[in-house]
Design a protein around this motif. Structure first.
Motif, short mmCIF file in Angstrom:
data_model
loop_
_atom_site.label_atom_id
_atom_site.label_comp_id
_atom_site.label_asym_id
_atom_site.label_seq_id
_atom_site.Cartn_x
_atom_site.Cartn_y
_atom_site.Cartn_z
N ASN A 1 -19.71 19.07 -30.36
CA ASN A 1 -20.09 20.66 -30.58
C ASN A 1 -20.02 21.44 -29.33
O ASN A 1 -19.74 22.51 -29.22
CB ASN A 1 -21.37 20.92 -31.16
CG ASN A 1 -22.47 19.87 -30.73
OD1 ASN A 1 -22.23 18.92 -29.95
ND2 ASN A 1 -23.76 19.98 -31.25
N VAL A 2 -20.16 20.66 -28.20
CA VAL A 2 -19.88 21.30 -26.87
C VAL A 2 -18.44 21.57 -26.60
O VAL A 2 -18.09 22.77 -25.89
CB VAL A 2 -20.51 20.48 -25.74
CG1 VAL A 2 -20.42 21.27 -24.44
CG2 VAL A 2 -21.98 20.13 -26.11
N ILE A 3 -17.65 20.47 -26.94
CA ILE A 3 -16.33 20.54 -26.76
C ILE A 3 -15.38 20.51 -27.78
O ILE A 3 -15.40 19.27 -28.39
CB ILE A 3 -15.96 19.43 -25.49
CG1 ILE A 3 -16.82 19.38 -24.47
CG2 ILE A 3 -14.41 19.73 -25.11
CD1 ILE A 3 -16.91 17.79 -23.93
N SER A 4 -15.30 21.41 -28.42
CA SER A 4 -14.21 21.58 -29.77
C SER A 4 -12.87 21.97 -29.32
O SER A 4 -11.90 21.52 -30.15
CB SER A 4 -14.97 22.25 -30.81
OG SER A 4 -15.23 23.54 -30.18
N ASP A 5 -12.68 22.57 -28.75
CA ASP A 5 -11.30 23.43 -28.12
C ASP A 5 -10.68 22.61 -27.29
O ASP A 5 -9.21 22.98 -27.02
CB ASP A 5 -11.44 24.68 -27.90
CG ASP A 5 -12.16 24.93 -26.83
OD1 ASP A 5 -12.95 23.90 -26.38
OD2 ASP A 5 -11.84 25.81 -25.89
N VAL A 6 -11.06 21.63 -26.53
CA VAL A 6 -10.07 20.82 -25.92
C VAL A 6 -9.23 19.91 -26.37
O VAL A 6 -9.60 18.93 -27.26
CB VAL A 6 -10.94 19.99 -24.79
CG1 VAL A 6 -10.02 19.32 -23.52
CG2 VAL A 6 -12.03 21.07 -23.93
N ARG A 7 -7.84 20.13 -26.11
CA ARG A 7 -6.86 19.37 -26.67
C ARG A 7 -6.67 18.01 -26.20
O ARG A 7 -6.54 17.84 -24.98
CB ARG A 7 -5.50 20.06 -26.64
CG ARG A 7 -4.57 19.67 -27.95
CD ARG A 7 -3.15 20.25 -27.56
NE ARG A 7 -2.57 20.02 -26.18
CZ ARG A 7 -1.97 18.84 -25.96
NH1 ARG A 7 -1.95 17.91 -26.97
NH2 ARG A 7 -1.68 18.69 -24.71
N ILE A 8 -7.11 17.00 -26.74
CA ILE A 8 -6.79 15.66 -26.14
C ILE A 8 -5.40 15.02 -26.43
O ILE A 8 -4.83 15.04 -27.48
CB ILE A 8 -7.84 14.58 -26.67
CG1 ILE A 8 -9.06 15.32 -26.44
CG2 ILE A 8 -7.56 13.26 -26.06
CD1 ILE A 8 -10.20 14.52 -27.17
N PRO A 9 -4.37 14.85 -25.44
CA PRO A 9 -3.22 14.37 -25.51
C PRO A 9 -3.34 12.97 -26.21
O PRO A 9 -4.19 12.13 -26.06
CB PRO A 9 -2.47 14.48 -24.30
CG PRO A 9 -3.66 14.40 -23.14
CD PRO A 9 -4.80 15.02 -23.96
N GLU A 10 -1.97 12.86 -26.87
CA GLU A 10 -1.84 11.34 -27.49
C GLU A 10 -1.88 10.46 -26.44
O GLU A 10 -1.49 10.62 -25.23
CB GLU A 10 -0.75 11.42 -28.31
CG GLU A 10 -0.69 10.91 -29.64
CD GLU A 10 0.35 10.97 -30.34
OE1 GLU A 10 0.97 9.90 -30.71
OE2 GLU A 10 0.91 12.08 -30.72
N ASP A 11 -2.30 9.22 -26.74
CA ASP A 11 -2.14 8.00 -25.75
C ASP A 11 -2.99 8.14 -24.27
O ASP A 11 -2.53 7.53 -23.47
CB ASP A 11 -0.62 7.78 -25.31
CG ASP A 11 0.20 7.27 -26.30
OD1 ASP A 11 -0.80 6.48 -27.30
OD2 ASP A 11 1.35 6.94 -26.46
N VAL A 12 -4.04 8.90 -24.39
CA VAL A 12 -4.85 9.23 -23.38
C VAL A 12 -5.63 8.23 -23.02
O VAL A 12 -5.50 7.79 -21.86
CB VAL A 12 -5.63 10.33 -23.43
CG1 VAL A 12 -6.73 10.11 -24.30
CG2 VAL A 12 -6.15 10.96 -22.04
N GLN A 13 -5.92 7.15 -24.05
CA GLN A 13 -6.58 5.96 -23.58
C GLN A 13 -5.67 4.93 -23.00
O GLN A 13 -6.20 4.20 -22.09
CB GLN A 13 -6.78 5.15 -24.99
CG GLN A 13 -8.02 5.60 -25.99
CD GLN A 13 -8.32 4.95 -27.19
OE1 GLN A 13 -7.56 3.87 -27.29
NE2 GLN A 13 -9.56 5.19 -27.66
N ILE A 14 -4.34 4.86 -23.64
CA ILE A 14 -3.55 4.05 -22.65
C ILE A 14 -3.38 4.46 -21.41
O ILE A 14 -3.29 3.62 -20.44
CB ILE A 14 -2.30 3.84 -23.59
CG1 ILE A 14 -2.49 3.12 -24.82
CG2 ILE A 14 -1.16 2.98 -22.79
CD1 ILE A 14 -1.57 3.18 -25.80
N GLU A 15 -3.14 5.64 -21.21
CA GLU A 15 -3.12 6.36 -19.91
C GLU A 15 -4.18 5.85 -18.86
O GLU A 15 -3.99 5.47 -17.56
CB GLU A 15 -2.75 7.79 -20.03
CG GLU A 15 -2.37 8.48 -18.74
CD GLU A 15 -0.73 8.05 -18.35
OE1 GLU A 15 -0.17 7.91 -19.38
OE2 GLU A 15 -0.78 7.83 -16.96
N ILE A 16 -5.31 6.12 -19.49
CA ILE A 16 -6.75 5.82 -18.55
C ILE A 16 -6.70 4.27 -18.14
O ILE A 16 -6.55 3.82 -17.11
CB ILE A 16 -7.80 6.19 -19.27
CG1 ILE A 16 -7.91 7.93 -19.36
CG2 ILE A 16 -9.08 5.73 -18.70
CD1 ILE A 16 -9.08 8.33 -20.07
#
Lengths: 151, 651
Positions: free
Chosen positions: B223-238
């Motif tokens: 509920n704090v962060i609802s509008d931040v767009r998370i790019p796809e494959d960010v897990q893999i990137e990390i």
């Protein structure tokens, strides 16, 4: 050319392309080193065929084919013809199987070194073109013909 | 000075061996609060200071997707420990460094990086630049070997040094994830920093975990962060970025080995997981465990039993009568019944320790995994079930080696259906009395039924309690290793002691309770509270055709299954095994009821020892109660079916 990790034959190596496991499993698998761009090798299948031990880095992990089938890889080096996509020019590098099967293949001119292209691979049958001639064989036979993809 | 240290590491890096070496027998085995995961704590006195170690469950990530990971992460992020020791295997430092990076990201606590099995690295000609690693990571590095004991003192010194000189903990470690991710991280961190409830956490770590879509953190931050767009494959990137750092570290500070460190392991595996030999070898090893646990231990158990028989004989001559009976039948009988388990359990754990430490356990699971695939459990449970044919207590204790807690619970609750050896005397008496030439077939069919019920139970429990949870079998195949004798002895002792302490008290108390029920109010079993209870529940078994003596014997059977026969004998006033006992039995029930009784004994309430073990293994009385209710309902229904079907077939 991309195949599923569980289709990678024993002893073959591949480069990991994508990991499409559900989120929870994906994090674990990534943490174990199954990361796109890394090399994976199918070491050994269990006596009852499933699961398979894979090598990633200096690390061996056993995966069931249900999980391995969600990991997509690009094989390095030769693969069985049956895994080859259609309309890609390949070269035969090895023929496995019994003497009669080998003689049959050789009698029609299919042999190591020939260029081969799959035209159709559906319904358990596989039609291929070798030196301009078209042959149709079963998947069992096609898994005994080992090819490498020509660029 | 007292220092609290958490030991954290990947599975199979010799973490437990190192823990054993550090603490010796000064260990306490328990459970993490509210869960079934085993918690091990130990102490070491070093140079006048007390260092307390807690052994966290082995983990690859701090993802908190499994119970083990969650416990390890909670201890690292929220725990009271002063120092975190990360243990890595010298030959697969990749994963160790990967975990280290995650820990450094998560906590500001001082961290010590231990590279274990350094003797193997030396033999393989691997050179590790300790100073270089220390400088690059800003973390002290210690080389140890659980085999030779090298580096243990250095580690203890380092712990005291780090604790007393906080200045050397002032490390700054930030792994940068690339422009796109860093921008998002910044945005999220800013948002979280406006919320006071997160002020005690490392905000950057929360943000990273949010991007990795960690279920817990996503929930509390959504509920704090609802509008931040998370790019796809960010897990893999990390993950890739972390592994990038790992490979840079390895390239700069760790040399290649001069030969293939896997060659020996691969050669052994060629045989042990061989296409045709793998399964026979597994079965042979299983047979050996079974044989040794129950047969080699049997004379020892008999000796202990004989001693306690003698002792109870001595005390039975005391007066008054009730005191003699309490001491000889109640207390000495109770202590005796606990101690007769000791040889079994210690020998079993010695062998389990051997199989686990050598690395064969993972292979065993690998070899038979396919068989268990449809039951949604892995090959690891196979061994526990087989042990269950001997005795449920060691079988349940052997589930401790399972990593997956869901699988462990399902296995643990289903093991009592496997017909243990204590039930055999009951079958032999009943089948011998009623089925004559077919006695063998009758006993065999009960065993067969027991396997069927176990299988159904596994499937049902999986469906009921763990709906929708995936049951993947992702198991590391560690290198084969030679375990040290000290390690095996510590393993055996700490696990065996756990049984004596936890299960022992419950068994003793319940034996005394049963004694009380059988002795009072008159001192005559036939009029005891137990017999009254037997008469009270008898109407429920009227359909089954069981009389009150049978139901009373069944109540006594809760203390141990073989007691059913002897208490029935006492109730009818005949010697065990005498023809009059068989005659009375024959006159009191018919053959259909007799078979129903066998089935009931097969399935109903596990004995006190088993219930006590379930409680001590799960750390919660809930599962023992569940087991009582569950098995009794199954037993009642099954025996009812036997009676109904049997009668229908005859008419």
């Amino acid at each position: 050319m991309v195949i599923k990790l569980n289709e990678l034959p024993e002893g073959s190596k591949a480069i990991i392309e994508r990991v499409e496991l559900p989120e929870g499993l994906r994090e674990r698998i990534l943490g174990m080193g199954f990361i796109p761009g890394k090399m994976v090798e199918a070491i050994k299948k269990a006596p009852l065929v499933d699961p398979t031990v894979y090598k990633v880095g200096n690390f061996r992990v056993s995966l069931r084919s249900s999980e391995a089938s969600k990991i997509y890889v690009k094989p390095i080096g030769p693969i069985p013809l049956v895994l080859c996509p259609t309309n890609v020019m390949c070269r035969i590098v090895a023929l496995n199987g019994g003497r009669r099967f080998l003689n049959n293949l050789k009698s029609v001119g299919i042999d190591v070194g020939r260029r081969i292209k799959i035209l159709n691979n559906e319904f358990g049958r596989l039609s291929m073109e070798v030196d301009g001639k078209v042959y149709t064989i079963g998947r069992g036979m096609a898994s005994k013909i080992v090819v490498e993809v020509l660029r | 000075m007292k220092v609290d240290v958490a030991i954290c590491g990947n599975p199979n890096v010799g973490k437990t061996s190192l823990f054993n070496l550090l603490t010796g027998s000064r260990q306490r085995v328990g459970n993490w609060p509210g869960v079934t995961v085993t918690k091990k704590e130990g102490y070491k006195y070093w140079k006048g200071h007390e260092i307390r170690f807690v052994d966290l469950p082995g983990t690859y990530t701090l993802g908190a997707r499994s119970l083990d990971e969650k416990i390890a992460r909670d201890a690292i992020v929220n725990g009271d420990e002063d120092i975190i020791v990360i243990i890595s295997d010298s030959l697969s430092m990749e994963r160790g460094l990967y975990l280290l990076i995650q820990v450094l990201e998560a906590t500001a606590k001082p961290v010590i990086f231990v590279i274990n099995a350094i003797d193997e690295a030396k033999r393989a000609g691997i050179v590790i630049d300790k100073l270089g690693l220390e400088r690059a990571l800003n973390v002290p590095v210690v080389f140890t070997s659980a085999l030779t004991g090298e580096g243990i003192e250095e580690l203890c010194d380092k712990i005291l040094e780090v604790y007393s000189k906080p200045s050397i903990n002032q490390r700054s470690f930030i792994l940068r994830y690339g422009v796109e991710i860093e921008e998002i991280l910044q945005k999220i961190t800013y948002r979280i920093s406006e919320q006071r409830q997160f002020s005690e956490y490392n905000l950057r770590w929360l943000a990273i975990k949010f991007l990795e879509s960690d279920p817990e953190i996503t929930k509390s931050l959504s509920n704090v962060i609802s509008d931040v767009r998370i790019p796809e494959d960010v897990q893999i990137e990390i993950s890739s970025t972390r592994y990038q750092l790992v490979s840079n570290l390895l390239r700069n500070f760790v040399s290649e080995s001069s030969y293939d460190v896997w060659s020996v392991s691969d050669a052994i595996d060629h045989v042990f997981t061989h296409k045709y030999l793998g399964i026979p070898i597994f079965l042979a090893i299983l047979y050996m465990i079974f044989k040794v646990t129950f047969e080699i231990a049997a004379p020892l158990s008999d000796l202990i039993a004989a001693f306690f028989d003698w002792l109870s004989g001595v005390f039975s001559r005391l007066s008054p009568n009730w005191l003699a009976s309490l001491l000889s039948d109640g207390i000495i009988g109770g202590v005796g019944s606990i101690l007769t388990f000791v040889p079994n359990i210690f020998i079993l754990f010695f062998m389990m320790g051997f199989l686990e430490e050598t690395g064969y356990f993972s292979r065993a699971a690998f070899v038979v995994d396919r068989l268990m695939y449809y039951l949604k459990i892995s090959g690891r449970s196979f061994i526990s079930f087989i042990l269950g044919f001997g005795c449920s207590v060691p079988a349940i204790m052997s589930t401790r080696v399972m990593e997956d807690q869901r699988e462990r619970l399902v296995t643990l609750l289903s093991i009592p259906f496997i017909s243990c050896s204590a039930r055999l005397p009951v079958y032999v008496l009943i089948a011998g009395t009623f089925f004559g030439k077919n006695a063998g077939n009758a006993i065999f069919s009960v065993y067969f039924l027991s396997i069927v019920v176990t299988v159904i139970s596994i499937l049902a429990l999986n469906k009921l309690f763990f709906k929708g949870v995936p049951s993947p079998f992702i198991v590391e195949m560690p290198r084969y290793r030679m375990p040290t004798a000290k390690n095996l002895l510590v393993y055996m002792w700490s696990n065996g002691k756990h049984f004596l302490q936890k299960a022992g008290t419950i068994i003793l108390v319940s034996t005394v309770v049963i004694w009380f029920l059988s002795y009072f109010p008159t001192g005559d079993v036939g009029n005891s509270y137990a017999a009254r209870l037997g008469k009270f529940i008898q109407p429920m078994f009227k359909v089954h055709g069981f009389d009150w003596r049978v139901t009373t014997s069944l109540i006594f059977g809760i203390s141990a299954k073989e007691v059913v026969v002897s208490s029935y004998a006492t109730l009818v006033g005949a010697e065990e095994g005498s023809p009059s006992l068989m005659n009375t039995l024959r006159s009191s029930i018919d053959s259909i009821s007799a078979f129903a009784l066998m089935v009931f004994v097969m399935a109903y309430i596990p004995c006190f020892a088993t219930l006590a073990t379930i409680k001590s293994e799960t750390g919660s009385l809930k599962y023992s109660v569940l087991s009582i209710v569950y098995t009794t309902v199954v037993a009642y229904i099954l025996s009812l079916i036997v009676v109904v079907v049997g009668k229908a077939l005859i008419t």
